[in-house]
Motif scaffolding. Structure first.
Motif, mmCIF file in Angstrom:
data_model
loop_
_atom_site.group_PDB
_atom_site.id
_atom_site.type_symbol
_atom_site.label_atom_id
_atom_site.label_comp_id
_atom_site.label_asym_id
_atom_site.label_seq_id
_atom_site.Cartn_x
_atom_site.Cartn_y
_atom_site.Cartn_z
ATOM 1 N N MET A 206 25.764 65.810 35.937
ATOM 2 C CA MET A 206 24.671 66.451 36.663
ATOM 3 C C MET A 206 24.190 65.453 37.717
ATOM 4 O O MET A 206 24.323 64.237 37.527
ATOM 5 C CB MET A 206 23.509 66.817 35.727
ATOM 6 N N VAL A 207 23.665 65.959 38.818
ATOM 7 C CA VAL A 207 23.081 65.075 39.819
ATOM 8 C C VAL A 207 21.672 64.712 39.352
ATOM 9 O O VAL A 207 20.854 65.587 39.069
ATOM 10 C CB VAL A 207 23.032 65.742 41.202
ATOM 11 N N VAL A 208 21.391 63.417 39.254
ATOM 12 C CA VAL A 208 20.112 62.935 38.732
ATOM 13 C C VAL A 208 19.125 62.748 39.881
ATOM 14 O O VAL A 208 19.391 62.008 40.828
ATOM 15 C CB VAL A 208 20.288 61.608 37.962
ATOM 16 N N ILE A 209 17.993 63.426 39.785
ATOM 17 C CA ILE A 209 16.908 63.290 40.762
ATOM 18 C C ILE A 209 15.841 62.388 40.151
ATOM 19 O O ILE A 209 15.356 62.647 39.051
ATOM 20 C CB ILE A 209 16.285 64.657 41.111
ATOM 21 N N HIS A 210 15.454 61.338 40.846
ATOM 22 C CA HIS A 210 14.545 60.347 40.251
ATOM 23 C C HIS A 210 13.637 59.725 41.296
ATOM 24 O O HIS A 210 13.845 59.830 42.507
ATOM 25 C CB HIS A 210 15.366 59.239 39.570
ATOM 26 N N GLY A 211 12.598 59.058 40.796
ATOM 27 C CA GLY A 211 11.715 58.244 41.609
ATOM 28 C C GLY A 211 11.831 56.798 41.155
ATOM 29 O O GLY A 211 12.907 56.273 40.971
ATOM 30 N N HIS A 212 10.674 56.109 41.010
ATOM 31 C CA HIS A 212 10.563 54.780 40.384
ATOM 32 C C HIS A 212 11.009 53.631 41.276
ATOM 33 O O HIS A 212 10.319 52.609 41.346
ATOM 34 C CB HIS A 212 11.337 54.752 39.069
ATOM 35 N N ASN A 223 25.920 60.876 42.882
ATOM 36 C CA ASN A 223 25.590 61.133 41.469
ATOM 37 C C ASN A 223 24.094 61.092 41.203
ATOM 38 O O ASN A 223 23.640 61.489 40.132
ATOM 39 C CB ASN A 223 26.317 60.139 40.560
ATOM 40 N N ARG A 224 23.302 60.611 42.169
ATOM 41 C CA ARG A 224 21.851 60.545 42.016
ATOM 42 C C ARG A 224 21.186 60.645 43.381
ATOM 43 O O ARG A 224 21.797 60.311 44.409
ATOM 44 C CB ARG A 224 21.421 59.241 41.340
#
Length: 269
Positions: A206-212, A223-224
Motif C-alpha cells: 500500500m502507498v503510505v501517507i504520513h507526516g512527522h 511507496n510513501r
C-alpha cells in the motif's frame, strides 16, 4: 478572500506508482498542524470549498496527527477538529506529540521531554500563566497542566487512531516498520519512526501517507508520500487530495505578514 493558483509539478513525481481510492470516495489527508489554528481554519475552508466544487462523493478527512505543540494555538486546533467532526467525517491519527501530551499528565520524565519539544506553547494556549509557569518546579507544572486541560480534550485526544486504510493507501503519523505485518506494527513506531522507514525503497503493498518528518514540499517516493511541510515554522500546511487514481495538493500559505493564501496543485496522476 482565498486565492487559488497552480504551481509547477514536483520532480519527485517521477517516483509515483499507481494506487487508487475506491470509486465514489474522496479523501483529504492533512499534515501536521502543530498549533497553527490560522492555517488550519484556512485549510478547512479550502477543503470544504474544493469538496463542494468537485461534486458528490463519500468524503473523508484524515488529520495525520501532531495537532498540538510548537505553534501558538493548540487549544483551538483541538476545538476546531472537534467541531469539524460534527458535519464532516474527520478521522484523526495520534502523533508522537499527542502521545507525549497524554503521558505528561502522569509521567514527569515525559513531561520534561514534552516541554522541550513544544509542550510549553501548548500549556500557555490552555491558559497557564507564563510567569507562573517560568517559576514553577516541574511537579507544579504538571499540576497546572492537569488543572487547565479539560477532561473533554483528554478524552478526545485519547480516541485518536493508530492507522487508517482506504483503498490502496495506508495513513499513519510517522511511518511503518518495513517487513512487519500491519497487524504487528507497534503504536509507538507508527508515531515516532523515521529510519529505516524513510530510506526503504521497496513497495509496502500500500502507498503510505504520513507526516512527522518535515520537508519543504510534499515528497512522493512511490511507496510513501510525506506531507508534513512544517506548518509551525514554514507557514505552510498541506493537504493531499485523493480521488480514484488522481492526487492533488492544497496548501495554506502564510506570507509572514498576516496574509494566508491557498495553493492548489495537480500531480501527475
Amino acid at each position: 478572500m482565498l486565492n487559488f493558483f497552480r504551481s509547477r509539478k514536483r520532480a519527485s513525481e517521477r517516483h509515483q506508482i499507481a494506487a487508487a481510492i475506491p470509486d465514489g470516495e474522496r479523501v483529504y489527508a492533512v499534515g501536521d498542524i502543530h498549533g497553527r489554528s490560522d492555517l488550519f481554519i484556512a485549510l478547512i475552508e479550502a477543503i470544504e470549498h474544493d469538496n463542494r466544487d468537485r461534486g458528490p462523493a463519500q468524503t473523508t478527512v484524515i488529520l495525520l496527527g501532531d495537532l498540538v505543540d510548537r505553534g501558538p494555538d493548540s487549544v483551538n486546533v483541538i476545538a476546531l477538529a472537534r467541531e469539524w467532526q460534527k458535519f464532516r467525517k474527520v478521522r484523526i491519527l495520534a502523533g508522537n506529540h499527542e502521545e507525549m501530551f497524554l503521558k505528561s499528565m502522569t509521567n514527569i520524565e515525559t513531561l520534561r521531554h514534552f516541554l522541550r519539544h513544544g509542550g510549553r506553547e501548548t500549556l500557555l494556549s490552555y491558559g497557564v500563566d507564563k510567569r507562573q509557569y517560568s517559576k514553577a518546579p516541574i511537579e507544579d507544572v504538571q499540576q497546572l497542566m492537569i488543572d487547565k486541560v479539560p477532561r473533554a480534550d483528554i478524552d478526545f485526544i485519547s480516541r485518536f487512531e493508530d492507522m487508517i486504510a482506504i483503498g490502496d493507501y495506508l495513513f499513519v503519523h510517522a511511518g511503518i516498520e518495513p517487513g512487519v505485518p500491519l497487524a504487528d506494527q507497534q503504536p509507538a513506531r507508527l508515531r515516532w519512526i523515521r529510519e529505516p522507514f524513510l530510506s526503504h525503497t521497496e513497495p509496502y503493498g500500500m502507498v503510505v501517507i504520513h507526516g512527522h518528518t518535515i520537508t519543504d514540499t510534499p515528497t512522493d517516493q512511490g511507496n510513501r508520500i510525506g506531507i508534513d511541510t512544517g506548518a509551525y515554522a514554514s507557514g505552510q500546511l498541506t493537504a493531499l487530495v485523493l480521488e480514484g487514481e488522481a492526487r492533488r495538493y492544497i496548501t495554506a500559505v502564510d506570507d509572514g505578514e498576516g496574509n494566508i493564501t491557498i495553493a492548489s496543485e495537480q500531480t501527475g496522476h
